[in-house]
Write an enzyme that holds these catalytic residues in place. Structure first.
Site, PDB file in Angstrom:
ATOM      1  N   TYR A  67       0.843  -1.209   0.000  1.00  0.00           N
ATOM      2  CA  TYR A  67       0.000   0.000   0.000  1.00  0.00           C
ATOM      3  C   TYR A  67       0.877   1.258   0.000  1.00  0.00           C
ATOM      4  O   TYR A  67       0.698   2.164  -0.811  1.00  0.00           O
ATOM      5  CB  TYR A  67      -0.927  -0.020   1.218  1.00  0.00           C
TER       6      TYR A  67
ATOM      7  N   LYS B 256       1.304   4.264  -2.784  1.00  0.00           N
ATOM      8  CA  LYS B 256       0.972   5.662  -2.472  1.00  0.00           C
ATOM      9  C   LYS B 256       2.200   6.572  -2.651  1.00  0.00           C
ATOM     10  O   LYS B 256       2.065   7.729  -3.019  1.00  0.00           O
ATOM     11  CB  LYS B 256       0.370   5.765  -1.068  1.00  0.00           C
TER      12      LYS B 256
HETATM   13  N1  LIG Z   1      -9.733   6.151   4.557  1.00  0.00           N
HETATM   14  C1  LIG Z   1      -8.491   6.553   4.804  1.00  0.00           C
HETATM   15  O1  LIG Z   1      -8.050   6.696   5.964  1.00  0.00           O
HETATM   16  C2  LIG Z   1      -7.588   6.877   3.660  1.00  0.00           C
HETATM   17  C3  LIG Z   1      -6.375   7.526   3.938  1.00  0.00           C
HETATM   18  C4  LIG Z   1      -5.516   7.822   2.888  1.00  0.00           C
HETATM   19  C5  LIG Z   1      -5.876   7.498   1.597  1.00  0.00           C
HETATM   20  N2  LIG Z   1      -7.067   6.869   1.351  1.00  0.00           N
HETATM   21  C6  LIG Z   1      -7.373   6.582  -0.058  1.00  0.00           C
HETATM   22  O2  LIG Z   1      -8.660   7.079  -0.386  1.00  0.00           O
HETATM   23  C7  LIG Z   1      -9.131   6.391  -1.553  1.00  0.00           C
HETATM   24  C8  LIG Z   1     -10.567   5.989  -1.351  1.00  0.00           C
HETATM   25  O3  LIG Z   1     -10.649   5.058  -0.286  1.00  0.00           O
HETATM   26  P1  LIG Z   1     -11.727   5.210   0.869  1.00  0.00           P
HETATM   27  O4  LIG Z   1     -11.004   5.476   2.126  1.00  0.00           O
HETATM   28  O5  LIG Z   1     -12.814   6.109   0.439  1.00  0.00           O
HETATM   29  O6  LIG Z   1     -12.208   3.691   0.977  1.00  0.00           O
HETATM   30  P2  LIG Z   1     -13.555   2.974   0.533  1.00  0.00           P
HETATM   31  O7  LIG Z   1     -13.308   1.531   0.715  1.00  0.00           O
HETATM   32  O8  LIG Z   1     -14.712   3.570   1.258  1.00  0.00           O
HETATM   33  O9  LIG Z   1     -13.680   3.330  -1.022  1.00  0.00           O
HETATM   34  C9  LIG Z   1     -12.856   2.729  -1.994  1.00  0.00           C
HETATM   35  C10 LIG Z   1     -13.718   2.439  -3.214  1.00  0.00           C
HETATM   36  O10 LIG Z   1     -12.872   1.895  -4.220  1.00  0.00           O
HETATM   37  C11 LIG Z   1     -13.565   0.820  -4.826  1.00  0.00           C
HETATM   38  N3  LIG Z   1     -12.629  -0.109  -5.435  1.00  0.00           N
HETATM   39  C12 LIG Z   1     -11.789  -0.997  -4.827  1.00  0.00           C
HETATM   40  N4  LIG Z   1     -11.137  -1.735  -5.739  1.00  0.00           N
HETATM   41  C13 LIG Z   1     -11.566  -1.292  -6.956  1.00  0.00           C
HETATM   42  C14 LIG Z   1     -11.261  -1.671  -8.290  1.00  0.00           C
HETATM   43  N5  LIG Z   1     -10.384  -2.671  -8.572  1.00  0.00           N
HETATM   44  N6  LIG Z   1     -11.872  -1.011  -9.292  1.00  0.00           N
HETATM   45  C15 LIG Z   1     -12.765  -0.028  -9.039  1.00  0.00           C
HETATM   46  N7  LIG Z   1     -13.117   0.360  -7.801  1.00  0.00           N
HETATM   47  C16 LIG Z   1     -12.511  -0.275  -6.769  1.00  0.00           C
HETATM   48  C17 LIG Z   1     -14.342   0.173  -3.683  1.00  0.00           C
HETATM   49  O11 LIG Z   1     -15.418  -0.625  -4.168  1.00  0.00           O
HETATM   50  C18 LIG Z   1     -14.807   1.400  -2.915  1.00  0.00           C
HETATM   51  O12 LIG Z   1     -16.063   1.867  -3.357  1.00  0.00           O
HETATM   52  C19 LIG Z   1      -8.163   5.234  -1.760  1.00  0.00           C
HETATM   53  O13 LIG Z   1      -7.239   5.607  -2.770  1.00  0.00           O
HETATM   54  C20 LIG Z   1      -7.443   5.125  -0.426  1.00  0.00           C
HETATM   55  O14 LIG Z   1      -6.188   4.537  -0.556  1.00  0.00           O
HETATM   56  C21 LIG Z   1      -7.924   6.567   2.338  1.00  0.00           C
END
Ligand SMILES: NC(=O)c1ccc[n+]([C@@H]2O[C@H](COP(=O)([O-])OP(=O)(O)OC[C@H]3O[C@@H](n4cnc5c(N)ncnc54)[C@H](O)[C@@H]3O)[C@@H](O)[C@H]2O)c1
Length: 299
Positions: free
Chosen positions: A165, A169
């Site tokens: 991961y 990133k």
């Molecule tokens: N939540 C946190 O603390 C956090 C922190 C830093 C970065 N992020 C990043 O934010 C972004 C969104 O994540 P989130 O936190 O909203 O999580 P989330 O799980 O709520 O949303 C992620 C979405 O991506 C979709 N997804 C997963 N694999 C996929 C694929 N192969 N093709 C298409 N869609 C796919 C999932 O179905 C989901 O709807 C990601 O890039 C994550 O790495 C999240």
């Protein structure tokens, strides 16, 4: 690192704009879709899962696995056919499970060490590369240009033990830095990234949120505002907007940013020399390839 605030008027520039969003069914993607709709944008939303109601009926939804070039291509073609142009692209889809540490000792039937599983790398990095490449192509053909926003993370620039991961990133920051000089102003395309801190979404299971500490988490709405600011503000290019507990910082650009900091560490001359040497070596390579092609055709 420059702190900033985001007011509602800063986001108005996305009104009537066409925005393609991946990973739109949940968390940060869904919060961004909701805010985009409130701001009057036209949204092409995609995910491997269905969007919830009512957003599902308010956007053009496509079921897309970002690891499939074909499915992503289809999404961009559909957006172009339906709206004529694409203005902004939000490369947001990612997952964190199952992660690999490279310390695994999993073996095949002969007892030989197995290669690492690439699920997270494929979704987070390959998927993002595909979205960005398609984004560049379609934005280049929009006379007004537009922008790409990628979702990085606090782990884009810090130590975080989820090996694959964190690698993907960091790659988001790498993509930002490597594409920065090839896009605006040479092409009418800005590229930026968001770097959310802990955010309350489905990517982190509820019990884990309690263990990490509820007070460290911000809502996905906070992060959505940072993504939309980067689309709406035509002066923003090459930025990584970090959000943590409701506050925002550009951690990459400007004199106080990471890039300038790294340049100060190695010295301005070193950085300049590397860029110039790379440009020269590419020119020499192109000349050699052109000569070889000419020699081939004259045979
Ligand atoms: N939540 C946190 O603390 C956090 C922190 C830093 C970065 N992020 C990043 O934010 C972004 C969104 O994540 P989130 O936190 O909203 O999580 P989330 O799980 O709520 O949303 C992620 C979405 O991506 C979709 N997804 C997963 N694999 C996929 C694929 N192969 N093709 C298409 N869609 C796919 C999932 O179905 C989901 O709807 C990601 O890039 C994550 O790495 C999240």
């Amino acid at each position: 690192m420059t702190s900033l605030t985001i007011s509602d008027s800063d986001l108005e520039g996305v009104k009537n704009k066409v925005v393609v969003v991946t990973g739109a069914a949940s968390g940060i993607g869904l919060a961004t879709v909701k805010l985009l709709l409130n701001l009057g944008a036209k949204v092409v939303a995609s995910d491997v899962n269905e969007l919830p109601e009512p957003e599902k009926d308010l956007v053009t939804f496509m079921k897309v696995d970002v690891t499939s070039w074909k499915e992503q291509l289809e999404m961009f073609k559909t957006a172009k056919a339906k709206f004529g142009n694409i203005d902004h692209v939000f490369a947001n889809a990612a997952g964190i499970s199952p992660t690999v540490s490279l310390l695994e000792e999993d073996v095949d039937e002969s007892g030989d060490l197995l290669p690492p599983k690439l699920n997270t790398i494929n979704v987070n990095l390959l998927g993002c590369l595909y979205t960005v490449k398609l984004g560049i192509y379609y934005l280049k053909h929009n006379p007004e240009g537009g922008s790409i926003v990628m979702t990085g993370s606090g782990s884009s620039f810090r130590r975080f033990t989820a090996t694959d991961y964190t690698t993907t990133k960091h790659a988001v920051l790498g993509l930002l830095r490597s594409l920065y000089g090839s896009l605006h102003p040479k092409l009418p395309i800005r590229i930026n990234a968001i770097a959310p801190g802990w955010t309350d979404t489905a990517i982190i299971p509820r019990p884990a949120i309690s263990i990490i500490g509820e007070s460290l988490f911000q809502s996905a709405d906070v992060v959505a505002r940072s993504a939309i600011l980067l689309m709406a503000d035509k002066n923003r290019h090459g930025e990584m907007l970090y959000s943590d507990r409701g506050k925002y910082w550009d951690i990459e650009k400007g004199e106080a940013g990471l890039n300038a900091y790294a340049t100060r560490m190695v010295g301005q001359e070193g950085q300049g020399a590397e860029e110039e040497a790379y440009a020269r070596s590419m020119r020499i390579r192109e000349e050699m390839e052109a000569k070889a092609a000419a020699a081939e055709t004259s045979k």
